[in-house]
Design an enzyme around this catalytic site. Structure first.
Site, mmCIF file in Angstrom:
data_model
loop_
_atom_site.group_PDB
_atom_site.id
_atom_site.type_symbol
_atom_site.label_atom_id
_atom_site.label_comp_id
_atom_site.label_asym_id
_atom_site.label_seq_id
_atom_site.Cartn_x
_atom_site.Cartn_y
_atom_site.Cartn_z
ATOM 1 N N TYR A 1 152.532 -6.644 53.080
ATOM 2 C CA TYR A 1 153.239 -6.923 52.109
ATOM 3 C C TYR A 1 152.164 -7.386 50.931
ATOM 4 C CZ TYR A 1 153.793 -10.928 49.021
ATOM 5 O OH TYR A 1 154.125 -11.445 48.201
ATOM 6 N N HIS B 1 152.876 -13.936 54.592
ATOM 7 C CA HIS B 1 154.382 -13.772 54.198
ATOM 8 C C HIS B 1 155.551 -14.118 55.770
ATOM 9 C CE1 HIS B 1 156.758 -12.426 50.311
ATOM 10 N NE2 HIS B 1 156.209 -13.200 50.102
HETATM 11 O O1 KDG Z 1 159.536 -13.352 44.670
HETATM 12 C C1 KDG Z 1 159.042 -12.828 46.352
HETATM 13 C C2 KDG Z 1 157.878 -13.224 45.534
HETATM 14 O O2 KDG Z 1 157.749 -14.493 44.779
HETATM 15 C C3 KDG Z 1 156.578 -13.780 46.548
HETATM 16 O O3 KDG Z 1 156.654 -12.244 47.399
HETATM 17 C C4 KDG Z 1 155.590 -13.398 45.909
HETATM 18 O O4 KDG Z 1 154.467 -14.625 48.318
HETATM 19 C C5 KDG Z 1 154.531 -14.191 47.169
HETATM 20 C C6 KDG Z 1 153.750 -15.356 46.460
HETATM 21 O O5 KDG Z 1 151.837 -15.727 47.243
HETATM 22 O O6 KDG Z 1 153.085 -14.871 45.243
HETATM 23 MG MG MG Z 2 153.358 -16.209 49.430
#
Ligand code: KDG
Ligand code: MG
Length: 408
Positions: free
Chosen positions: A160, A217
């Site tokens: 991620y 995430h």
């Molecule tokens: O649309 C998904 C994102 O906004 C996300 O993956 C961002 O997890 C995220 C963050 O903490 O900024």
């Molecule tokens: Mg986030």
């Protein structure tokens, strides 16, 4: 005083920002942000087909009643699409209200509780060495807090928010080659073997002052998340974000029972009803809602006040999917909120974005400074907006190595 018109624009530099402009019979206008990342056409349609026809002719100063009208009046309440659309109208009405008062919005909320607000940046690396370089670069720029995301050894794809190759930047996050998502591969066991040591190494290298944040995430099961949070306790994280998917509010109790690592959650929540149990049972430390898809300033303020009664601080979502309009609304809330924690902040500030959304808000030395202009303190250049149009895009999806679909 009456609302005479409201228009929705979709597009922007590298993002499909959904921008609402509400105009009045007294020449004052207000701006709102209804961007819902990778589903942008839906709040736009909700606004144009259902809300705007009912908005025309109303008194813009009645922002509370208008919020109730669109929330209760829909019968089918909540959900990110409706709440993003209601949120955009709400932001625009607060913008108008503060312009009428000739004050920056934070004054109407209760004035400053601080002079500037702590932000965190996103450090990312294909591997640990690469991540360390990224952290060092942010510290060099004066940031006091960084979120750290690292590629995981032997994982077949980037994990991620990490780049495919060393020196790459965070692959944010939308792939504009179409709406068919790319697939990332995930393995919680490999992650749990690697990441605690990586976080400890970052703490060793950068010392006790740096505020270190990490975003799981939504990828761990509650039992795994509890074990992970316990193992990283000695790192002294500022927060561990989204350790589990939080549809099940009670799941966080297991994490709390086993660890004192601070927990942040809520970027996908769209109402107080998604987080009231988490807050009241004091299972979290930071609430991550955003003014966009959590119903605007009116509703987020209620969440902030509930949180304040339970030692939960704010950490509003600030991924680059939010336009400078909602980031401005959050900047005002950050200056006011007695239980402010931190603001996620990414440099949206490409020259093209600054031209489309001119403002005097700025970040320096890891602190957010709020414009003194009346209203939200951000404008929107409609002529410039004509250069952009909606581009279909998508998030990746995540599968386990055997093909099972997992949580992105
Ligand atoms: O649309 C998904 C994102 O906004 C996300 O993956 C961002 O997890 C995220 C963050 O903490 O900024
Ligand atoms: Mg986030």
């Amino acid at each position: 005083m009456k609302i005479t018109d409201a228009k929705v624009f979709v597009g922007g530099p590298g993002k499909n920002y959904v921008t609402l402009k509400v105009t009045t019979d007294q020449g004052v206008y207000g701006l709102g942000d209804a961007t819902l990342n990778n589903r942008e056409t839906l709040p736009a349609k909700y606004l144009t087909d259902y809300l705007i026809p009912n908005l025309i002719g109303l008194d813009p100063r009645r922002s509370e009643d208008i919020w109730q009208l669109f929330y209760r009046g829909a019968y089918f309440r909540r959900g990110p699409i409706a709440m993003a659309a209601i949120g955009a109208i709400d932001m625009a009405l607060w913008d108008i209200k503060a312009k009428l008062a000739n004050m920056p919005l934070y004054q109407l909320l209760g004035g400053k509780s601080r002079d500037s607000a702590l932000v965190y940046a996103h450090a990312t690396g294909a591997d640990l060495e690469d991540l360390m370089d990224s952290v060092a670069a942010y510290i060099e720029q004066g940031y006091k807090a960084v979120r750290v995301q690292c590629g995981i050894p032997d994982m077949p794809t980037a994990s991620y928010a990490t780049p495919d190759a060393k020196g790459g930047t965070e692959p944010f996050i939308t792939d504009f080659s179409g709406i068919r998502p790319k697939t990332e591969i995930w393995d919680s066991e490999k992650y749990m073997r690697f990441m605690p040591g990586a976080l400890a190494a970052i703490r060793d290298r950068f010392g006790p002052e740096l505020k270190i944040l990490h975003d799981v995430h939504h990828r761990l099961l509650p039992r795994e998340a509890a074990a992970f949070a316990k193992e990283v306790e000695q790192v002294g994280l500022f927060w561990l974000e989204d350790p589990t998917p939080a549809e099940d509010q009670d799941a966080l109790a297991l994490v709390r029972q086993h660890s004192t690592t601070p927990i942040a959650i809520g970027e996908v929540f769209n109402s107080i009803w998604d987080c009231n149990k988490l807050i009241e049972k004091e299972l979290i430390d930071f609430i991550r809602v955003a003014v966009t898809y959590a119903g605007g300033i009116t509703h987020v303020r209620r969440i902030v006040d509930l949180a304040g009664q339970h030692h939960v601080r704010t950490g509003f979502h600030g991924a680059p999917s939010h336009s400078p309009i909602s980031m401005a609304a959050q900047a005002h809330l950050n200056l006011w909120a007695p239980n402010f924690g931190i603001q996620e902040y990414l440099v949206l500030g490409t020259p093209a974005c600054d031209t489309l959304f001119p403002s005097d808000h700025y970040v320096a030395n890891g602190m957010q400074h709020v414009s003194e202009a009346p209203g939200l303190g951000v404008d929107f250049d409609e002529a410039e907006a004509e250069r952009y149009e909606y581009k279909p895009g998508s998030h990746p999806i995540v599968r386990l190595e055997d093909g099972t679909l997992w949580n992105y």
